[in-house]
Design a protein around this motif. Structure first.
Motif, PDB file in Angstrom:
ATOM      1  N   GLY A   1       0.799  -1.214   0.000  1.00  0.00           N
ATOM      2  CA  GLY A   1       0.000   0.000   0.000  1.00  0.00           C
ATOM      3  C   GLY A   1       0.834   1.268   0.000  1.00  0.00           C
ATOM      4  O   GLY A   1       0.313   2.344   0.329  1.00  0.00           O
TER       5      GLY A   1
ATOM      6  N   ARG B   1      -3.580   3.679   3.957  1.00  0.00           N
ATOM      7  CA  ARG B   1      -2.574   2.635   4.217  1.00  0.00           C
ATOM      8  C   ARG B   1      -2.747   2.063   5.627  1.00  0.00           C
ATOM      9  O   ARG B   1      -2.597   0.859   5.843  1.00  0.00           O
TER      10      ARG B   1
ATOM     11  N   LEU C   1      -5.557  -0.373   5.549  1.00  0.00           N
ATOM     12  CA  LEU C   1      -5.114  -1.588   4.867  1.00  0.00           C
ATOM     13  C   LEU C   1      -4.337  -2.476   5.826  1.00  0.00           C
ATOM     14  O   LEU C   1      -4.575  -3.690   5.896  1.00  0.00           O
TER      15      LEU C   1
ATOM     16  N   LEU D   1     -10.363  -6.100   0.592  1.00  0.00           N
ATOM     17  CA  LEU D   1      -9.672  -6.663   1.756  1.00  0.00           C
ATOM     18  C   LEU D   1     -10.544  -7.789   2.292  1.00  0.00           C
ATOM     19  O   LEU D   1     -11.074  -7.738   3.392  1.00  0.00           O
TER      20      LEU D   1
ATOM     21  N   LYS E   1     -13.358   3.710   3.232  1.00  0.00           N
ATOM     22  CA  LYS E   1     -13.010   2.447   3.871  1.00  0.00           C
ATOM     23  C   LYS E   1     -14.286   1.742   4.312  1.00  0.00           C
ATOM     24  O   LYS E   1     -15.370   2.330   4.344  1.00  0.00           O
TER      25      LYS E   1
END
Length: 392
Positions: free
Chosen positions: A183, A191, A194, A328, A350
């Motif tokens: 990332g 990031r 992640l 993810l 997100k």
């Protein structure tokens, strides 16, 4: 326009399918013929191959059905040779040589397993649904034994593969090896999310790890350390078809077709190269191969060919990156919005918002776009890059 002008498109990936669908729309009131050549009749959703690897079943989209009613001729086969002087293409599995007036070179790219010893023998890749399915079959047995999976490559493909596999098989010990920080192209907040997802799913991250050799049961790092790997998934490095170079078409050192500002071959102007197969340089730098950039090249090239056949002028290709969408697992995602050169903006999504964005606005859009071209023009370009692409 010359009667029965024959346009041959090589490759039915995201770029090739976009070019074909839009050409069919552009050419519907002409005598032009369009032939699409691809090894498989099934359209490969490369954006979802990590889901197949994790054991999930995806819909089977057949290319002839996606193009039904467009008069596009589909040839199932692999292009084996191009003769630019004779303007012909040889296709494995086809009894005839295809003659073209205009060629669209859209053969895409694949993960390169030739750069590290043992990777070609011991690693699985996501190069197509068959390879992903073989990986899925292997993971089932390894998961039952609580084995180890090592994913080599911390780019977006590696991150998606590692998280998808870890979520689908909680008993597996999944390790993500990467030279750079996973990332690293994202902003700090995206990031961070992640990394939280990787941690939540139990993925061990080894940044700064350079793989020098792949063995049957482990991966060797530059410092000599061996990392256990009952299964090794290779997601780093890209290679392209040697077909253009072998045909004498001008390419760069990697085999990408060198193109001008209108995506036409600098050595053979009747050949247009798009997507991952083309070396496309804009004011902000060189385009790197993604679905996001490939689809606009297909759209642009279809419009360009239509204009050229009508004797009209053509403006240079313009494009700018817009986002970096990353799954993810099935219950999380992160979207980093970007500047034209793919550097991160402040904005990101997100969690549930990112899942909705990626599924509804990214992963499902290409197929919808191809179908809708039977009835109307639909853009596949999110951004032309603004001022960053107006001048070389």
């Amino acid at each position: 326009m010359k009667n029965h002008h024959h346009i041959v498109v090589l490759g039915a990936g995201y770029a090739g399918m976009m070019a074909t669908a839009r050409l069919a729309r552009r050419m519907r009131r002409t005598n032009a013929r369009i032939t699409l050549v691809n090894p498989s009749a099934r359209f490969t959703e490369r954006l979802r191959l990590h889901q197949i690897a994790a054991g999930r079943q995806l819909a089977d989209f057949q290319i002839p059905k996606l193009l039904a009613g467009t008069r596009v001729a589909f040839v199932a086969g692999t292009a084996t040779a191009i003769d630019p002087r004779a303007r012909t293409v040889a296709v494995d599995g086809s009894p005839t040589i295809l003659r073209y007036d205009t060629l669209v070179y859209a053969l895409g790219s694949a993960t390169d397993t030739s750069t590290v010893p043992g990777a070609d023998v011991h690693c699985y890749t996501l190069n197509g649904p068959e390879n992903a399915a073989r990986l899925a079959a292997r993971l089932g047995g390894v998961a039952a034994a609580g084995g180890a999976v090592t994913v080599c490559g911390g780019g977006l493909t590696g991150v998606e593969a590692a998280t998808e596999i870890a979520e689908a098989h909680p008993r597996l010990n999944v390790t993500l090896l990467s030279v750079d920080e996973p990332g690293s192209m994202m902003g700090a907040k995206a990031r961070k999310h992640l990394y939280q997802a990787l941690s939540r799913l139990g993925v061990t991250v080894r940044a700064g790890a350079r793989v020098t050799k792949v063995l049957a049961d482990s991966v060797e790092l530059a410092d000599g350390e061996l990392v256990a790997a009952d299964v090794c998934v290779w997601t780093t490095g890209v290679t392209v078809s040697p077909l253009a170079r072998e045909a004498g078409i001008a390419t760069d050192e990697r085999g990408l077709v060198l193109v001008d500002a209108t995506l036409r071959s600098v050595s053979h102007p009747d050949i247009h190269a798009i997507g991952d197969a083309a070396a496309i340089r804009l004011a902000w730098g060189q385009v790197h191969g993604t679905c996001q950039s490939g689809i606009p090249t297909g759209q642009y090239t279809a419009d360009t060919i239509a204009r050229l056949l009508r004797g009209k002028s053509v403006k240079p290709f313009r494009y700018g990156y817009f986002h970096q969408p990353v799954s993810l697992g099935r219950r999380d995602a992160v979207i980093q919005f970007t500047h034209a050169d793919d550097t991160p903006r402040r904005a990101y999504l997100k969690g549930r918002a990112a899942i909705f964005y990626k599924e509804k606005l990214v992963s499902s859009t290409p197929l919808t776009t191809y179908r809708l071209h039977r009835y109307m023009y639909v853009t596949g370009t999110l951004s032309k890059g603004g001022r960053a692409t107006r001048a070389m």
